[in-house]
Design a protein around this motif. Structure first.
Motif, PDB file in Angstrom:
ATOM      1  N   LYS A 150      29.031   5.764 -26.936  1.00  0.00           N
ATOM      2  CA  LYS A 150      28.883   6.607 -25.752  1.00  0.00           C
ATOM      3  C   LYS A 150      29.971   7.679 -25.707  1.00  0.00           C
ATOM      4  CE  LYS A 150      28.073   6.189 -20.820  1.00  0.00           C
ATOM      5  NZ  LYS A 150      27.900   5.257 -19.706  1.00  0.00           N
ATOM      6  N   GLU A 151      31.209   7.297 -25.989  1.00  0.00           N
ATOM      7  CA  GLU A 151      32.317   8.260 -25.985  1.00  0.00           C
ATOM      8  C   GLU A 151      32.097   9.343 -27.044  1.00  0.00           C
ATOM      9  OE1 GLU A 151      36.146   5.546 -24.612  1.00  0.00           O
ATOM     10  OE2 GLU A 151      35.497   5.486 -26.703  1.00  0.00           O
ATOM     11  N   ALA A 153      29.245  10.280 -28.348  1.00  0.00           N
ATOM     12  CA  ALA A 153      28.100  11.102 -27.947  1.00  0.00           C
ATOM     13  C   ALA A 153      28.537  12.164 -26.938  1.00  0.00           C
ATOM     14  CB  ALA A 153      26.998  10.225 -27.356  1.00  0.00           C
ATOM     15  N   GLN A 154      29.348  11.765 -25.962  1.00  0.00           N
ATOM     16  CA  GLN A 154      29.827  12.722 -24.969  1.00  0.00           C
ATOM     17  C   GLN A 154      30.759  13.747 -25.606  1.00  0.00           C
ATOM     18  OE1 GLN A 154      31.528  10.077 -22.057  1.00  0.00           O
ATOM     19  NE2 GLN A 154      29.579   9.752 -21.024  1.00  0.00           N
ATOM     20  N   HIS A 155      31.648  13.279 -26.453  1.00  0.00           N
ATOM     21  CA  HIS A 155      32.627  14.165 -27.105  1.00  0.00           C
ATOM     22  C   HIS A 155      31.945  15.215 -27.980  1.00  0.00           C
ATOM     23  CE1 HIS A 155      36.297  15.404 -29.174  1.00  0.00           C
ATOM     24  NE2 HIS A 155      35.693  15.163 -30.331  1.00  0.00           N
ATOM     25  N   ASN A 157      28.653  16.015 -27.836  1.00  0.00           N
ATOM     26  CA  ASN A 157      27.456  16.558 -27.199  1.00  0.00           C
ATOM     27  C   ASN A 157      26.192  16.201 -27.988  1.00  0.00           C
ATOM     28  OD1 ASN A 157      26.136  17.861 -25.122  1.00  0.00           O
ATOM     29  ND2 ASN A 157      26.242  19.860 -26.106  1.00  0.00           N
ATOM     30  N   SER A 159      23.141  12.806 -28.631  1.00  0.00           N
ATOM     31  CA  SER A 159      22.579  11.611 -28.019  1.00  0.00           C
ATOM     32  C   SER A 159      23.225  10.380 -28.658  1.00  0.00           C
ATOM     33  CB  SER A 159      21.063  11.552 -28.233  1.00  0.00           C
ATOM     34  OG  SER A 159      20.774  11.287 -29.596  1.00  0.00           O
ATOM     35  N   GLU A 160      23.204   9.268 -27.948  1.00  0.00           N
ATOM     36  CA  GLU A 160      23.772   8.035 -28.494  1.00  0.00           C
ATOM     37  C   GLU A 160      22.998   7.606 -29.738  1.00  0.00           C
ATOM     38  OE1 GLU A 160      24.784   4.854 -25.745  1.00  0.00           O
ATOM     39  OE2 GLU A 160      25.091   6.331 -24.159  1.00  0.00           O
TER      40      GLU A 160
END
Length: 191
Positions: A150-151, A153-155, A157, A159-160
């Motif tokens: 998740k981290e 994916a956010q970092h 940009n 999808s997981e």
């Protein structure tokens, strides 16, 4: 198009035609079932998740040639084979690890052990450099910085699922390329 209303036979036809949304619906329907089957055998959530990802990647890759009559049965069999392959590779890895450990105990020269460790470290770095740039970055964030999917994916940009795909692909690549290095080193030091 609402893929939830389609039965498995239609989803399989769409999958065979290369429809990624059909794969997503199959994943949504059956990923938990195959995850629980894998988890029951390997008793590790992370490993079970990796095996499930490998299964669905394989399903996508083999979509045009796979002869699937009953999708749930096919997926159950496929995850069983994924688990068997994983356990087999773990047994082989454990055998070589044990052999290497015994060899390290026998060795009287600690500098030789440091040299072998250094060579392995170089081999790992060189193998990582062969990965595509994005996959390298995701691998380093996952394995070296211990960031969650998740981290990452956010970092980045993404999808997981994309992150999971890159991690899975990099691990396969590493296993494939480092397997020979480790086996050669073990053979050289057991002669």
């Amino acid at each position: 198009m609402n893929y939830k209303v389609f039965d498995d036979a239609i989803l399989l036809k769409l999958l065979k035609a290369g429809d990624g949304a059909a794969l997503e619906e199959i994943y949504a329907r059956y990923s938990e079932m195959v995850f629980l089957a894998a988890l029951k055998k390997v008793r590790s959530k992370a490993i079970a998740e990796e095996l499930v990802q490998n299964l669905f990647i394989s399903l996508w890759v083999k979509r045009e040639t796979a002869q699937i009559q009953n999708l749930p049965s096919y997926l159950q069999s496929a995850i069983r084979y994924q688990v068997i392959d994983y356990i087999r590779s773990q047994l082989i890895r454990e055998k070589y690890y044990q052999s290497a450990k015994e060899q390290m105990v026998v060795q009287e020269n600690p500098s030789e052990s440091r040299l072998l460790l250094h060579e392995l470290s170089i081999a790992i770095d060189n193998t990582i450099k062969k990965l595509p740039q994005k996959t390298q970055e995701i691998f380093r964030l996952s394995r070296y910085e211990k960031r969650s999917t998740k981290e990452i994916a956010q970092h980045m940009n993404l999808s997981e699922k994309a992150v999971e795909y890159h991690v899975t692909q990099s691990l396969k690549f590493m296993r494939l390329h480092l397997k020979d290095f480790i086996i050669v080193e073990l053979l050289l030091h057991t002669l």
